[in-house]
Design a protein around this motif. Structure first.
Motif, PDB file in Angstrom:
ATOM      1  N   MET A  71       0.836  -1.199   0.000  1.00 16.79           N
ATOM      2  CA  MET A  71       0.000   0.000   0.000  1.00 16.79           C
ATOM      3  C   MET A  71       0.881   1.264   0.000  1.00 16.79           C
ATOM      4  SD  MET A  71      -3.251   0.315   2.503  1.00 16.79           S
ATOM      5  CE  MET A  71      -3.993  -1.256   2.165  1.00 16.79           C
ATOM      6  N   LEU A  72       1.928   1.242   0.817  1.00 15.93           N
ATOM      7  CA  LEU A  72       2.835   2.388   0.876  1.00 15.93           C
ATOM      8  C   LEU A  72       3.542   2.606  -0.449  1.00 15.93           C
ATOM      9  CD1 LEU A  72       4.341   2.178   4.465  1.00 15.93           C
ATOM     10  CD2 LEU A  72       3.218   4.178   3.435  1.00 15.93           C
ATOM     11  N   HIS A  73       3.853   1.509  -1.113  1.00 17.45           N
ATOM     12  CA  HIS A  73       4.495   1.603  -2.430  1.00 17.45           C
ATOM     13  C   HIS A  73       3.545   2.308  -3.417  1.00 17.45           C
ATOM     14  CE1 HIS A  73       6.885   0.526  -5.926  1.00 17.45           C
ATOM     15  NE2 HIS A  73       5.733   0.192  -6.492  1.00 17.45           N
ATOM     16  N   ILE A  74       2.283   1.909  -3.390  1.00 12.86           N
ATOM     17  CA  ILE A  74       1.292   2.509  -4.303  1.00 12.86           C
ATOM     18  C   ILE A  74       1.069   3.985  -3.965  1.00 12.86           C
ATOM     19  CG2 ILE A  74      -1.173   2.484  -4.932  1.00 12.86           C
ATOM     20  CD1 ILE A  74      -0.909  -0.659  -4.629  1.00 12.86           C
ATOM     21  N   ILE A  75       0.970   4.280  -2.666  1.00  9.98           N
ATOM     22  CA  ILE A  75       0.779   5.682  -2.245  1.00  9.98           C
ATOM     23  C   ILE A  75       1.938   6.536  -2.779  1.00  9.98           C
ATOM     24  CG2 ILE A  75       0.765   7.236  -0.244  1.00  9.98           C
ATOM     25  CD1 ILE A  75      -0.583   4.879   1.335  1.00  9.98           C
ATOM     26  N   ALA A  76       3.162   6.040  -2.595  1.00 10.37           N
ATOM     27  CA  ALA A  76       4.344   6.793  -3.033  1.00 10.37           C
ATOM     28  C   ALA A  76       4.313   6.997  -4.549  1.00 10.37           C
ATOM     29  CB  ALA A  76       5.607   6.047  -2.608  1.00 10.37           C
TER      30      ALA A  76
END
Ligand code: PMP
Length: 288
Positions: A71-76
């Motif tokens: 999820m953090l990868h996608i947010i970034a």
């Protein structure tokens, strides 16, 4: 402006980003969301926002669509592709889509995950805070689990619309006992006669605001006292200061409640001190 939106595994141009008509978020508001501030290319309070997102999922027995790292990868990626250095990230997870039916157990539902980001000028937001905003009060007609961050926001939509019609910026919602629960999209605070910050303690009646929690930390670091007690509308009118907390406004001074001037009618010193210290205390997660 949002250029790119992540929808279920794909980064799509804004105009092509759609979910199915039988998505349960669309039909039943069977979906949760998060809004996170981006400040100086960093995610503000990301850990707390993702903790709350997980809590919302758990409370509704909704499976997470992916790991926190994914999820953090996608947010970034969404922040990067939309060239956001200051602004916000919006994430929404619904239980998925299937032919309309109220119940969900036993169905092979694949969660819908949407993530978008948009730039918001820091100077416009600061100018608003320098002036202070107005709020109106009205009955809280929402459901009994406002601690879960669902997209069931129609009462908030109507409250905000009424605030706008009356020349105010936010609505403070009042419970059956005359106490303010929270704002339509923010937590509610006053500075009381003792000079202490006062905000309601957490129950299922209000959202556990991430900014509220960080503001409590900020208060401790700058020597301000916090009382976790509800307050009434007359107490709010008589307060020395009032303010709202939310990821989209951080600490927003309030100078008018139902047309009554709060304190001296300008943003108060405690609200301004909290606002000024906020980003020094909040978590700032770099976007890789
Ligand atoms: N209460 C409600 C009802 C909200 O919608 C929001 C913002 N989403 C808040 C409080 C503030 O929460 P946060 O500080 O996590 O943005």
């Amino acid at each position: 402006m949002t250029r790119v939106v992540y929808v279920n595994g794909r980064y799509l141009p804004y105009g092509d980003a759609n979910v199915h008509v039988e998505d349960r978020g669309f039909q039943f508001a069977d979906a949760i969301y998060e809004v996170m501030e981006v400040a100086g290319c960093r995610l503000v309070d990301a850990t707390r926002h993702l903790d709350r997102l997980q809590r919302s999922l758990t409370e509704l027995a909704m499976p997470a669509p992916m790991s926190r790292a994914a999820m953090l990868h996608i947010i970034a990626e969404v922040v990067r592709r939309n060239r956001v250095s200051d602004g916000q990230v919006y994430m929404q997870i619904s239980r998925g889509g299937s032919p309309r039916d109220f119940t969900f157990s036993g169905k092979q539902l694949v969660p819908t995950f949407v993530c978008l980001a948009r730039p918001i000028s820091r100077s416009i937001r600061d100018a608003r805070a320098d002036k202070g905003i107005g709020v109106i009060t009205m009955p809280d007609i929402r459901w009994g689990r406002c601690d879960i961050k669902t997209v069931m926001l129609l009462p908030a939509v109507l409250a905000k619309e009424q605030a706008l019609a009356e020349g105010a910026d936010e609505a403070w919602l009042v419970d059956g006992n005359g106490f303010i629960t929270e704002g339509a999209s923010s937590n509610a605070w006053i500075v009381n006669g003792a000079g202490h910050l006062q905000t309601r303690s957490l129950t299922s009646a209000l959202l556990p605001g991430v900014t509220r929690l960080t503001a409590i930390d900020v208060a401790a670091t700058i020597g301000l006292k916090v009382e976790l007690e509800p307050f009434t509308v007359p107490e709010a009118y008589a307060a020395c200061e009032a303010f709202a907390t939310s990821a989209s406004g951080t600490v927003m001074p309030i100078v008018k409640i139902d047309g009554n001037i709060v304190g001296s009618g300008i943003p108060g010193p405690q609200a301004q001190a909290l606002r000024e210290a906020f980003h020094r205390v909040a978590e700032h997660m770099p976007i890789h």
